[in-house]
Scaffold this motif. Structure first.
Motif, short mmCIF file in Angstrom:
data_model
loop_
_atom_site.label_atom_id
_atom_site.label_comp_id
_atom_site.label_asym_id
_atom_site.label_seq_id
_atom_site.Cartn_x
_atom_site.Cartn_y
_atom_site.Cartn_z
N VAL A 177 -9.02 -1.37 -0.08
CA VAL A 177 -9.44 -1.76 -1.43
C VAL A 177 -10.87 -2.28 -1.44
N GLU A 178 -11.22 -3.15 -0.50
CA GLU A 178 -12.56 -3.74 -0.49
C GLU A 178 -13.65 -2.69 -0.31
N LEU A 305 -0.70 -7.30 5.58
CA LEU A 305 -1.76 -7.00 4.62
C LEU A 305 -1.17 -6.88 3.22
N GLU A 306 -1.88 -7.38 2.24
CA GLU A 306 -1.35 -7.46 0.88
C GLU A 306 -1.57 -6.15 0.13
N TYR A 307 -0.45 -5.59 -0.32
CA TYR A 307 -0.51 -4.34 -1.10
C TYR A 307 -1.21 -4.59 -2.42
N GLY A 308 -2.16 -3.72 -2.76
CA GLY A 308 -2.90 -3.84 -4.00
C GLY A 308 -4.16 -4.67 -3.88
N ASP A 312 -4.08 0.06 -0.58
CA ASP A 312 -3.37 0.67 -1.70
C ASP A 312 -3.26 2.17 -1.43
N ALA A 313 -2.62 2.87 -2.35
CA ALA A 313 -2.44 4.31 -2.17
C ALA A 313 -2.34 5.00 -3.52
N GLU A 378 6.79 -3.77 -2.99
CA GLU A 378 6.44 -3.06 -4.22
C GLU A 378 6.09 -1.60 -3.96
N TYR A 379 5.36 -1.35 -2.87
CA TYR A 379 4.96 0.02 -2.57
C TYR A 379 6.18 0.89 -2.30
N LEU A 380 7.09 0.44 -1.44
CA LEU A 380 8.25 1.25 -1.10
C LEU A 380 9.21 1.38 -2.28
N THR A 381 9.30 0.35 -3.11
CA THR A 381 10.13 0.43 -4.31
C THR A 381 9.61 1.52 -5.24
#
Length: 436
Positions: A177-178, A305-308, A312-313, A378-381
């Motif tokens: 993201v960064e 590592l924090e998703y978002g 991210d993807a 959240e990502y896998l959901t």
């Protein structure tokens, strides 16, 4: 007789082919509600096990090791009186695991079960597998509870020889993201591969980061070629290719696009590193984008590592609405040394307990359809939701679903010989057309 020709050919491919890893084959579990978790039907209740359960797999590091530990810990809790010999075998690309399995099957010394891809990949084990339709699939009610694609992939020789443990999505584009924010790039706006190439060029100009992290292992090029074809030529063109009726112009165009990316935007050490190393560059901020199966998400998750916020993807440009289908399974050898224990294990593999415990760490999702998402991030959901709603599920070309092992080996050989730098579009195109 067990056919080891394809395995031998894959093993001897030169260069980086033997250094990268497909990260995880997989294991299956049952034991969820209504899924035969009591071990019935195959014999052997608590305290009645007479043989050791020996399971071979390749999860020896990273997300794979943590997922395997969760899986076999849950198995031991389910069957505390069963003697379990979990046998992880390391080695890039699961080559050591594959060779060990081949040697054991050929010498009539099979393990109880081993991790491997289902689908076309099972063809190499002709004559060496057993049928678990009655004792596992019917006893545990798996046919009605797992995704139809997974049920079909585990069928073999008019029966069933494997149980799925989970699914990886193959059409994700992951990013730091960064880095992309520093470059002024918005990944969500990348509507096609041309826009992706423009974004890679912007990263190259505006930052010191590698635009596209890549390992030039043949299997890695093959999976990126596949998603590039899906993104530029479409699902129908990809399906025609894997069915042996590919259009040469579409194959050539895919190679031309991929050559543009690989010639200009990848890391200088791509020919000598494996994907786990280049994925570290995403985590450290030394690279912007990477295409891999979502096992890399397992690495991000396990690194905290924090998703978002940190990673991210998005779907690989041009593949919105698709779910690139990869499946992991446990396979059942014939002449099994522990048929009762093996059947209980495979029933467990297909159930909710195992599928949740394994996949939440592996960066994959259950093939069991009615599963609580409480333990998934959240990502896998969102990946579970995408799997359920996808309009098309193209099978992975690089991981045993789309083509048989011999054809996959031929494709990897073409890439190793003609497209692992220098990027020979003409040679690769003719080689791919001949291979399928």
């Amino acid at each position: 007789m067990f056919n080891n020709d394809s395995l031998s050919r894959r093993t001897v491919l030169g260069g980086v082919a033997g250094t990268a890893g497909v990260l995880a084959l997989s294991g299956c579990l049952t034991g969820g509600e209504g899924n035969g978790g009591d071990g019935g039907g195959g014999g052997g209740g608590s305290g009645e096990w007479s043989n050791t359960l020996e399971v071979l797999h390749g999860w020896t590091g990273g997300d794979g090791a943590e997922a395997a530990d969760a899986l076999f810990s849950a198995l031991a809790e389910e069957y505390p009186d069963m003697e379990i010999d979990e046998n992880p075998i390391g080695g890039g690309g699961n080559e050591n695991l594959d060779q060990t399995v081949a040697n054991r099957l050929q010498s009539n010394d099979p393990p109880s079960s081993f991790a491997g891809w289902p689908g076309a990949n099972l063809q190499q084990y002709e004559g060496a597998l057993g049928d678990i339709e009655a004792d596992v699939w019917d006893e545990a009610g798996l046919k009605d509870t797992h995704a139809q694609e997974a049920v079909e992939a585990c069928q073999f020789d008019d029966g069933f020889s494997a149980v799925p443990i989970g699914s990886h999505r193959m059409n994700d584009l992951f990013y730091n993201v960064e880095v992309v924010e520093q470059a002024g790039v918005d990944p969500s706006s990348l509507g096609d591969v041309d826009a992706l190439i423009d974004a890679l060029d912007t990263v190259n100009t505006e930052t010191d980061a590698t635009p596209f992290a890549m390992s030039l292992a043949p299997w890695g090029i093959l999976q990126t070629w596949a998603v590039t074809m899906l993104g530029t030529q479409g699902f129908d063109a990809y399906t025609s290719f894997i069915e042996g009726e590919g259009d040469e112009a579409a194959v050539r165009s895919t190679f031309e696009t991929l050559e543009q990316i690989l010639s200009n935007y990848i890391n200088n050490d791509a020919a000598s590193v494996d994907f786990t190393e280049v994925n570290q560059d995403i985590m450290s901020g030394d690279a912007a984008f990477i295409h891999q199966g979502n096992w890399v998400a397992g690495a991000y998750i396990n690194e905290g590592l924090e998703y978002g916020a940190e990673w991210d993807a998005v779907r690989f440009p041009g593949t919105d609405g698709m779910y690139g289908l990869h499946l992991d399974s446990f396979i059942y050898p014939g002449e099994n040394p522990s048929p009762e224990e093996s059947a209980a294990f495979l029933r467990f593999v297909g159930g909710e307990t195992a599928q949740v415990q394994f996949n939440q760490y592996k960066g994959s999702i259950p093939t069991l359809q009615e599963v609580s998402t409480d333990e998934f991030n959240e990502y896998l959901t969102s990946t579970i939701e995408d799997f359920q709603n996808a309009s098309e599920k193209p099978p992975t070309l690089a991981h045993g679903l789309a083509v048989d092992p011999s054809t996959q080996s031929d494709l990897e050989g073409v890439l190793n010989d003609t497209f692992a730098d220098p990027f020979d579009v003409d040679g690769a195109t003719s080689g791919f057309m001949n291979a399928v």
